[in-house]
Design a protein around this motif. Structure first.
Motif, short mmCIF file in Angstrom:
data_model
loop_
_atom_site.label_atom_id
_atom_site.label_comp_id
_atom_site.label_asym_id
_atom_site.label_seq_id
_atom_site.Cartn_x
_atom_site.Cartn_y
_atom_site.Cartn_z
N TYR A 44 12.60 33.12 16.57
CA TYR A 44 11.62 32.26 15.90
C TYR A 44 12.11 30.82 15.92
O TYR A 44 13.31 30.55 15.93
N GLU B 87 0.50 32.32 13.20
CA GLU B 87 1.87 32.81 13.33
C GLU B 87 2.88 31.74 12.93
O GLU B 87 3.89 32.04 12.26
N ALA B 88 2.61 30.49 13.30
CA ALA B 88 3.53 29.40 12.96
C ALA B 88 3.62 29.21 11.45
O ALA B 88 4.69 28.85 10.93
N ASP C 164 5.94 31.85 10.29
CA ASP C 164 7.28 31.58 10.81
C ASP C 164 7.95 30.45 10.04
O ASP C 164 9.16 30.47 9.79
N ARG D 202 9.20 31.81 6.88
CA ARG D 202 10.40 32.62 7.14
C ARG D 202 11.62 31.73 7.35
O ARG D 202 12.72 32.03 6.85
N ALA D 203 11.45 30.64 8.08
CA ALA D 203 12.58 29.78 8.41
C ALA D 203 13.03 28.93 7.23
O ALA D 203 14.22 28.60 7.11
#
Length: 354
Positions: A3, A23-24, A27, A30-31
């Motif tokens: 990712y 999705e971004a 992500d 998540r990051a």
């Protein structure tokens, strides 16, 4: 699967298709779950708790007032019941809890927007190896708070003015149609459809066109009218894709809200039994209802950042497609020294370089 860390401008400024923007958003969460989560908890959570508690108290007040109105229905003047009803609703809408929700909701929305978009902006403007601290985000929130509150109020007032003007134009057109046809039922139906199409069509177009207003306002630091113009410029030709993205994110958010509501209903289950009485909620039922409603209000910390991030990646996508902003970063990087690599010790099985 690897990712993106979302630490460089090139990670944000990318052309993405419909699915990649959604999705971004996940992500990015998540990051940056820990630093962004800390900022949300320390900056937005206190306001969310106050608003959640005020919402619960106001709901309880409404329920008790409505029960009192039902109980006193036998003594109300049947010929003119409006004084009693208006008295109940005036107490509701001018109660401290309701006023706290109205003004507190504006404050909470402003802080949530500035925290999320402020973090994204700082991440873009800060060196990749440097972490974004809560104090840095809080500093940006303080600096832009009053201006953002004014911008949100301005958007609300402007939307009402546009809605009123479009309604007037649609009303004049429908009156001309009906008058020219002699008041036939068919033309009346056409006029009604015309009015509804113009009003709701204009409202939908303007709402989607201004959906990028907030990320532009925070990141580009333009004036109010310049931000509106910039939002319409970027959205031109990409209205439907933005509309579809927003609808999908609202559906995803709705599913999350439904799951949270089902979970919190387990906490407030005594509420259902308590409503069978005539004295309102008391004791454990009241406490459980307060807790459940407050938790639902706090769910905004989970739901709305996803929608805001999806719109942010749509903004970055449009900026890259129409202006190629990432090329400017590459040009600015020409001539700068490459980052130094940290020395690494050779292992016994290393063969070295040839």
């Amino acid at each position: 699967m690897r990712y993106l860390p979302f630490t460089h401008a090139s990670h944000f400024l990318k052309e993405r298709d419909f699915g990649q923007k959604i999705e971004a958003s996940f992500d990015f969460i998540r990051a940056h779950f820990k630093p962004l989560g800390r900022a949300l908890l320390m900056i937005v959570l206190p306001a969310a708790l106050v608003i959640g508690l005020a919402t619960a108290l106001m709901t309880l007040e409404w329920i008790n007032n409505l029960k009192g109105l039902q109980g006193s229905a036998a003594t109300v003047d049947k010929t003119n019941p409006w004084p009693g009803i208006s008295n109940v609703f005036s107490k509701m809408f001018f109660s401290p809890a309701y006023l706290t929700i109205v003004f507190g909701g504006l404050i909470l929305t402003t802080m949530l927007i500035l925290t999320v978009y402020g973090y994204v902006t700082l991440r873009l403007e800060t060196a990749p190896e440097q972490e974004i601290t809560v104090s840095a985000v809080w500093r940006l929130v303080r600096q832009r708070f009053l201006g953002t509150v004014g911008a949100l109020i301005g958007l609300g007032v402007g939307s009402m003015i546009v809605f009123f003007l479009v309604s007037m134009v649609a009303g004049v057109l429908s009156a001309l149609l009906i008058g020219g046809s002699g008041g036939s039922r068919f033309m009346i139906g056409v006029a009604v459809v015309l009015v509804m199409s113009l009003v709701f069509g204009a409202f939908a177009y303007i709402s989607i066109a201004l959906s990028l207003f907030l990320i532009i306002w925070v990141r580009e630091r333009l004036g109010f009218l310049a931000t509106i113009s910039r939002s319409f410029k970027l959205i031109w030709g990409k209205w439907w894709s933005t509309f579809g993205l927003l609808i999908v994110m609202l559906i995803i958010s709705g599913v999350i809200i439904l799951a949270i509501t089902l979970l919190t209903s387990l906490i407030s289950s005594p509420f259902a039994a308590a409503t069978a009485g005539t004295d309102g909620l008391e004791g454990a039922a009241r406490l459980s209802f307060l807790v459940a409603t407050t938790l639902r209000s706090m769910a905004s910390l989970v739901i709305y950042p996803l929608i805001l991030l999806a719109l942010a990646f749509q903004y970055f996508n449009l900026v890259e497609r129409k202006e190629g902003e990432s090329l400017h970063y590459l040009v600015d990087a020409i001539g700068q020294p490459a980052p130094e690599a940290a020395p690494q010790a050779l292992r016994p099985d290393d063969e070295g370089e040839y």
